[in-house]
Design an enzyme around this catalytic site. Sequence first.
Site, PDB file in Angstrom:
ATOM      1  CG  ASP A  62     -33.406 -24.543 -10.619  1.00  0.00           C
ATOM      2  OD1 ASP A  62     -33.550 -25.492 -11.424  1.00  0.00           O
ATOM      3  OD2 ASP A  62     -33.045 -24.702  -9.442  1.00  0.00           O
ATOM      4  CE1 TYR A 154     -25.932 -36.636 -16.468  1.00  0.00           C
ATOM      5  CE2 TYR A 154     -25.052 -38.624 -17.494  1.00  0.00           C
ATOM      6  CZ  TYR A 154     -25.232 -37.244 -17.498  1.00  0.00           C
ATOM      7  OH  TYR A 154     -24.723 -36.494 -18.533  1.00  0.00           O
ATOM      8  CE  LYS A 158     -28.141 -36.079 -19.272  1.00  0.00           C
ATOM      9  NZ  LYS A 158     -28.606 -34.750 -19.734  1.00  0.00           N
TER      10      LYS A 158
HETATM   11  P1  NAP Z   1     -21.357 -28.444 -17.172  1.00  0.00           P
HETATM   12  O1  NAP Z   1     -20.076 -28.006 -17.783  1.00  0.00           O
HETATM   13  O2  NAP Z   1     -21.381 -28.900 -15.753  1.00  0.00           O
HETATM   14  O3  NAP Z   1     -22.425 -27.258 -17.368  1.00  0.00           O
HETATM   15  C1  NAP Z   1     -23.732 -27.448 -16.921  1.00  0.00           C
HETATM   16  C2  NAP Z   1     -24.593 -26.278 -17.355  1.00  0.00           C
HETATM   17  O4  NAP Z   1     -25.936 -26.560 -16.924  1.00  0.00           O
HETATM   18  C3  NAP Z   1     -24.166 -24.973 -16.705  1.00  0.00           C
HETATM   19  O5  NAP Z   1     -24.339 -23.932 -17.654  1.00  0.00           O
HETATM   20  C4  NAP Z   1     -25.162 -24.825 -15.561  1.00  0.00           C
HETATM   21  O6  NAP Z   1     -25.467 -23.456 -15.277  1.00  0.00           O
HETATM   22  C5  NAP Z   1     -26.406 -25.464 -16.157  1.00  0.00           C
HETATM   23  N1  NAP Z   1     -27.362 -25.918 -15.146  1.00  0.00           N
HETATM   24  C6  NAP Z   1     -27.189 -26.880 -14.200  1.00  0.00           C
HETATM   25  N2  NAP Z   1     -28.312 -27.023 -13.487  1.00  0.00           N
HETATM   26  C7  NAP Z   1     -29.206 -26.126 -13.989  1.00  0.00           C
HETATM   27  C8  NAP Z   1     -30.540 -25.793 -13.660  1.00  0.00           C
HETATM   28  N3  NAP Z   1     -31.192 -26.405 -12.672  1.00  0.00           N
HETATM   29  N4  NAP Z   1     -31.155 -24.825 -14.376  1.00  0.00           N
HETATM   30  C9  NAP Z   1     -30.507 -24.182 -15.376  1.00  0.00           C
HETATM   31  N5  NAP Z   1     -29.246 -24.461 -15.734  1.00  0.00           N
HETATM   32  C10 NAP Z   1     -28.606 -25.413 -15.042  1.00  0.00           C
HETATM   33  O7  NAP Z   1     -22.000 -29.629 -17.986  1.00  0.00           O
HETATM   34  P2  NAP Z   1     -21.748 -30.115 -19.505  1.00  0.00           P
HETATM   35  O8  NAP Z   1     -20.734 -31.172 -19.461  1.00  0.00           O
HETATM   36  O9  NAP Z   1     -21.597 -28.964 -20.409  1.00  0.00           O
HETATM   37  O10 NAP Z   1     -23.149 -30.840 -19.780  1.00  0.00           O
HETATM   38  C11 NAP Z   1     -24.194 -30.245 -20.523  1.00  0.00           C
HETATM   39  C12 NAP Z   1     -25.240 -31.303 -20.832  1.00  0.00           C
HETATM   40  O11 NAP Z   1     -24.646 -32.372 -21.563  1.00  0.00           O
HETATM   41  C13 NAP Z   1     -25.851 -31.934 -19.584  1.00  0.00           C
HETATM   42  O12 NAP Z   1     -27.203 -32.225 -19.802  1.00  0.00           O
HETATM   43  C14 NAP Z   1     -25.060 -33.223 -19.451  1.00  0.00           C
HETATM   44  O13 NAP Z   1     -25.759 -34.199 -18.733  1.00  0.00           O
HETATM   45  C15 NAP Z   1     -24.884 -33.590 -20.901  1.00  0.00           C
HETATM   46  N6  NAP Z   1     -23.785 -34.516 -21.159  1.00  0.00           N
HETATM   47  C16 NAP Z   1     -22.498 -34.176 -20.830  1.00  0.00           C
HETATM   48  C17 NAP Z   1     -21.488 -35.091 -21.083  1.00  0.00           C
HETATM   49  C18 NAP Z   1     -20.054 -34.791 -20.756  1.00  0.00           C
HETATM   50  O14 NAP Z   1     -19.236 -35.701 -20.896  1.00  0.00           O
HETATM   51  N7  NAP Z   1     -19.684 -33.590 -20.359  1.00  0.00           N
HETATM   52  C19 NAP Z   1     -21.791 -36.325 -21.666  1.00  0.00           C
HETATM   53  C20 NAP Z   1     -23.093 -36.631 -21.982  1.00  0.00           C
HETATM   54  C21 NAP Z   1     -24.085 -35.715 -21.727  1.00  0.00           C
HETATM   55  P3  NAP Z   1     -24.833 -22.641 -14.038  1.00  0.00           P
HETATM   56  O15 NAP Z   1     -23.365 -22.859 -14.061  1.00  0.00           O
HETATM   57  O16 NAP Z   1     -25.240 -21.238 -14.359  1.00  0.00           O
HETATM   58  O17 NAP Z   1     -25.475 -23.201 -12.817  1.00  0.00           O
END
Ligand code: NAP
Length: 247
Positions: A62, A154, A158
């Site tokens: 984590d 958030y 960010k």
């Molecule tokens: P996601 O599909 O919800 O996946 C999140 C990932 O982060 C999962 O692998 C999860 O692991 C891991 N995670 C969450 N909390 C954690 C912790 N405390 N320690 C270690 N791992 C942790 O999210 P995503 O959309 O791929 O987003 C990835 C990144 O891109 C994030 O930083 C998000 O803020 C950023 N982002 C996303 C978007 C979007 O539109 N999707 C836009 C801008 C930025 P587990 O499942 O194993 O818990």
Amino acid sequence: MLKGRVALVTGASRGIGRAIALKLARHGAAVIVNYRGSPPAAQEVVSEIEAFNGEAVALGADVSKVEEVKKMIAEIKERFGRLDILVNNAGINEDSLLLRMKSEGWEKVINTNLTGTFNCTREALKLILKSDSGCIINISSVVGQIGNAGQCNYAAAKAGIIGFTRSLAREMAGRNVRVNAVAPGFIDTDMTAKLSQEVREKLLAQIPMGKLGSPEDVANAVLFLAQPSSGYITGQTINVDGGMVTQ
Ligand code: NAP
């Protein structure tokens, strides 16, 4: 292109992190697939990498808990003896209008996204500094640049990541470690799948390209920054957002 390099991607069991891990491995890096709550999903990413003869290992930690991060980095040191690339991708959202936002919701989001980035970077830097070309890539968001109602926690995390990136880039510029950020717009992952149809339509209206991005779109930008050919780029934030932010 990244042969001989070792990369840690946090939150690589799903979504954007998964795509980044696969992309870096395809280009020759040995990849540590970090996860928090989904060991089978992380193991699947490792198997996918091994299927094309890449090298990968899944390590749980984590990122918001410094002791777990220290243990993960110690394990990387023992197994690989080096670390060249860190991608701080792990992130969560817990949306609510500010007047209704609970302190726990604020803290959880800041602790995972921002403090998690700090924890992993500080611990990993000890190894990365030994690399001949270290590289840190932090995943921010357009929301940290333009804000979004319901996402004060958030957006603060960010935006903090962008300030962190710029400051560390200056600290590390003379020490062969580049530090950059990628700011995705709205990307098709589990994080955005939970949005209602109404919110989705409102979001789409804000994207000049009129569509969500894919995890692969973000992974391509990370690969660009991770490559030695980006050796003169540091302190930057690259938007991957279909034109949402134009600068
Ligand atoms: P996601 O599909 O919800 O996946 C999140 C990932 O982060 C999962 O692998 C999860 O692991 C891991 N995670 C969450 N909390 C954690 C912790 N405390 N320690 C270690 N791992 C942790 O999210 P995503 O959309 O791929 O987003 C990835 C990144 O891109 C994030 O930083 C998000 O803020 C950023 N982002 C996303 C978007 C979007 O539109 N999707 C836009 C801008 C930025 P587990 O499942 O194993 O818990």
